[in-house]
Design an enzyme around this catalytic site. Sequence first.
Site, PDB file in Angstrom:
ATOM      1  N   GLY A   5       0.823  -1.208   0.000  1.00  0.00           N
ATOM      2  CA  GLY A   5       0.000   0.000   0.000  1.00  0.00           C
ATOM      3  C   GLY A   5       0.851   1.248   0.000  1.00  0.00           C
ATOM      4  O   GLY A   5       1.721   1.428   0.853  1.00  0.00           O
ATOM      5  N   GLY A   7      -0.483   4.405   0.084  1.00  0.00           N
ATOM      6  CA  GLY A   7      -1.313   5.541   0.476  1.00  0.00           C
ATOM      7  C   GLY A   7      -0.529   6.393   1.464  1.00  0.00           C
ATOM      8  O   GLY A   7       0.714   6.345   1.496  1.00  0.00           O
ATOM      9  N   GLY A   9      -0.158   6.093   4.688  1.00  0.00           N
ATOM     10  CA  GLY A   9       0.611   5.302   5.650  1.00  0.00           C
ATOM     11  C   GLY A   9       1.844   4.675   5.024  1.00  0.00           C
ATOM     12  O   GLY A   9       2.963   4.817   5.535  1.00  0.00           O
ATOM     13  N   VAL A  73      -2.343  -7.620  -3.603  1.00  0.00           N
ATOM     14  CA  VAL A  73      -1.957  -8.641  -2.627  1.00  0.00           C
ATOM     15  C   VAL A  73      -3.198  -9.421  -2.205  1.00  0.00           C
ATOM     16  O   VAL A  73      -4.210  -8.835  -1.808  1.00  0.00           O
ATOM     17  CB  VAL A  73      -1.257  -7.999  -1.413  1.00  0.00           C
ATOM     18  CG1 VAL A  73      -1.048  -9.022  -0.307  1.00  0.00           C
ATOM     19  CG2 VAL A  73       0.071  -7.399  -1.850  1.00  0.00           C
ATOM     20  N   GLU A 164     -17.045  19.357   2.569  1.00  0.00           N
ATOM     21  CA  GLU A 164     -16.279  19.891   1.431  1.00  0.00           C
ATOM     22  C   GLU A 164     -17.042  19.697   0.122  1.00  0.00           C
ATOM     23  O   GLU A 164     -17.068  20.581  -0.733  1.00  0.00           O
ATOM     24  CB  GLU A 164     -14.915  19.193   1.358  1.00  0.00           C
ATOM     25  CG  GLU A 164     -13.941  19.714   2.407  1.00  0.00           C
ATOM     26  CD  GLU A 164     -12.697  18.841   2.535  1.00  0.00           C
ATOM     27  OE1 GLU A 164     -11.729  19.303   3.155  1.00  0.00           O
ATOM     28  OE2 GLU A 164     -12.681  17.707   2.033  1.00  0.00           O
TER      29      GLU A 164
HETATM   30  C1  LIG Z   1     -12.652  12.245   0.052  1.00  0.00           C
HETATM   31  C2  LIG Z   1     -11.673  12.137   1.197  1.00  0.00           C
HETATM   32  C3  LIG Z   1     -11.194  13.285   1.809  1.00  0.00           C
HETATM   33  C4  LIG Z   1     -10.271  13.200   2.853  1.00  0.00           C
HETATM   34  N1  LIG Z   1      -9.803  14.349   3.429  1.00  0.00           N
HETATM   35  C5  LIG Z   1      -8.850  14.272   4.392  1.00  0.00           C
HETATM   36  C6  LIG Z   1      -8.293  15.445   4.953  1.00  0.00           C
HETATM   37  O1  LIG Z   1      -8.662  16.566   4.592  1.00  0.00           O
HETATM   38  N2  LIG Z   1      -7.339  15.314   5.922  1.00  0.00           N
HETATM   39  C7  LIG Z   1      -6.914  14.076   6.340  1.00  0.00           C
HETATM   40  O2  LIG Z   1      -6.021  13.996   7.203  1.00  0.00           O
HETATM   41  N3  LIG Z   1      -7.439  12.941   5.820  1.00  0.00           N
HETATM   42  C8  LIG Z   1      -8.384  13.008   4.864  1.00  0.00           C
HETATM   43  N4  LIG Z   1      -8.928  11.863   4.332  1.00  0.00           N
HETATM   44  C9  LIG Z   1      -8.513  10.584   4.902  1.00  0.00           C
HETATM   45  C10 LIG Z   1      -7.172  10.132   4.360  1.00  0.00           C
HETATM   46  O3  LIG Z   1      -7.131  10.239   2.934  1.00  0.00           O
HETATM   47  C11 LIG Z   1      -6.994   8.699   4.789  1.00  0.00           C
HETATM   48  O4  LIG Z   1      -7.012   8.673   6.206  1.00  0.00           O
HETATM   49  C12 LIG Z   1      -5.689   8.159   4.290  1.00  0.00           C
HETATM   50  O5  LIG Z   1      -5.650   8.122   2.872  1.00  0.00           O
HETATM   51  C13 LIG Z   1      -5.501   6.753   4.855  1.00  0.00           C
HETATM   52  O6  LIG Z   1      -4.207   6.356   4.490  1.00  0.00           O
HETATM   53  P1  LIG Z   1      -3.861   4.836   4.361  1.00  0.00           P
HETATM   54  O7  LIG Z   1      -2.412   4.770   3.948  1.00  0.00           O
HETATM   55  O8  LIG Z   1      -4.292   4.108   5.574  1.00  0.00           O
HETATM   56  O9  LIG Z   1      -4.794   4.270   3.167  1.00  0.00           O
HETATM   57  P2  LIG Z   1      -4.944   4.750   1.663  1.00  0.00           P
HETATM   58  O10 LIG Z   1      -4.479   6.145   1.462  1.00  0.00           O
HETATM   59  O11 LIG Z   1      -6.324   4.393   1.276  1.00  0.00           O
HETATM   60  O12 LIG Z   1      -3.920   3.815   0.876  1.00  0.00           O
HETATM   61  C14 LIG Z   1      -4.085   2.433   0.791  1.00  0.00           C
HETATM   62  C15 LIG Z   1      -3.254   1.940  -0.396  1.00  0.00           C
HETATM   63  O13 LIG Z   1      -3.256   0.521  -0.364  1.00  0.00           O
HETATM   64  C16 LIG Z   1      -3.475   0.035  -1.679  1.00  0.00           C
HETATM   65  N5  LIG Z   1      -4.084  -1.287  -1.540  1.00  0.00           N
HETATM   66  C17 LIG Z   1      -5.266  -1.587  -0.944  1.00  0.00           C
HETATM   67  N6  LIG Z   1      -5.498  -2.904  -0.995  1.00  0.00           N
HETATM   68  C18 LIG Z   1      -4.426  -3.441  -1.634  1.00  0.00           C
HETATM   69  C19 LIG Z   1      -4.073  -4.776  -1.983  1.00  0.00           C
HETATM   70  N7  LIG Z   1      -4.857  -5.824  -1.684  1.00  0.00           N
HETATM   71  N8  LIG Z   1      -2.902  -4.991  -2.641  1.00  0.00           N
HETATM   72  C20 LIG Z   1      -2.088  -3.947  -2.956  1.00  0.00           C
HETATM   73  N9  LIG Z   1      -2.381  -2.657  -2.632  1.00  0.00           N
HETATM   74  C21 LIG Z   1      -3.532  -2.419  -1.983  1.00  0.00           C
HETATM   75  C22 LIG Z   1      -4.372   1.068  -2.332  1.00  0.00           C
HETATM   76  O14 LIG Z   1      -4.254   1.018  -3.734  1.00  0.00           O
HETATM   77  C23 LIG Z   1      -3.802   2.363  -1.745  1.00  0.00           C
HETATM   78  O15 LIG Z   1      -2.793   2.917  -2.547  1.00  0.00           O
HETATM   79  C24 LIG Z   1      -9.837  11.926   3.301  1.00  0.00           C
HETATM   80  C25 LIG Z   1     -10.326  10.765   2.672  1.00  0.00           C
HETATM   81  C26 LIG Z   1     -11.223  10.861   1.638  1.00  0.00           C
HETATM   82  C27 LIG Z   1     -11.716   9.596   0.969  1.00  0.00           C
END
Ligand SMILES: Cc1cc2nc3c(=O)[nH]c(=O)nc-3n(C[C@H](O)[C@H](O)[C@H](O)COP(=O)(O)OP(=O)(O)OC[C@H]3O[C@@H](n4cnc5c(N)ncnc54)[C@H](O)[C@@H]3O)c2cc1C
Length: 172
Positions: A5, A7, A9, A73, A164
Amino acid sequence: MVIVGAGFGGLAAAKALVRKPIDVTIIDKRNYHLFQPLLYQVATADLSPADVAWPIRGIFSKDENVSVLLGRVTDIDTKGAQVIAGELEVPYDYLILATGSRHTYFGKDEWEPYAPGLKRIIDATELRKRILVAFERAETAGDEAEQRRQLNFVVIGGGPTGVEMAGAIARS
Ligand SMILES: Cc1cc2nc3c(=O)[nH]c(=O)nc-3n(C[C@H](O)[C@H](O)[C@H](O)COP(=O)(O)OP(=O)(O)OC[C@H]3O[C@@H](n4cnc5c(N)ncnc54)[C@H](O)[C@@H]3O)c2cc1C
């Protein structure tokens, strides 16, 4: 080290490890990092999808200890210490799972076709299409009641995303 991932994190973890004496492999089912906080601006046509999606390889192009693989994955072989992504079997010493979350309709999945979530580019472009088509229909509506009906948007959820979205639609 394998990170699943790229994203918020996964990227933060990988960035903390660049130029350290450790091999880092990032696996993501997409080859781009999606900046989700600006998706609502894609949904309201203020931004294009390319403005919120950045190639993961580009982000780490100068970091020789980081490699990037495209793959969904499906399994973790904890005994063999391998990540399974289709044909790929990627060994790891340490593993970070940062695969994010999905939206939920809390048991009301039948709502999804009418009110898509906003987690992916495809969600944002689908919303944008619906919003722009509503404005086009309002433009050619025969009477004021129909025009108002076309321009009546309901946003469910008053958290940051909903607020938003509502603000951006109101400005449109
Ligand atoms: C519309 C919207 C607005 C937001 N606004 C804000 C804000 O203003 N401020 C703020 O702090 N947060 C905001 N957030 C929340 C923030 O975007 C999330 O908390 C953050 O993206 C979470 O990060 P993450 O790394 O946990 O997951 P994600 O960013 O979702 O990343 C997960 C990654 O894992 C990958 N993945 C998933 N499953 C698999 C798999 N099986 N195999 C391989 N890869 C995989 C995905 O492709 C992705 O790239 C917002 C969210 C949304 C949807």
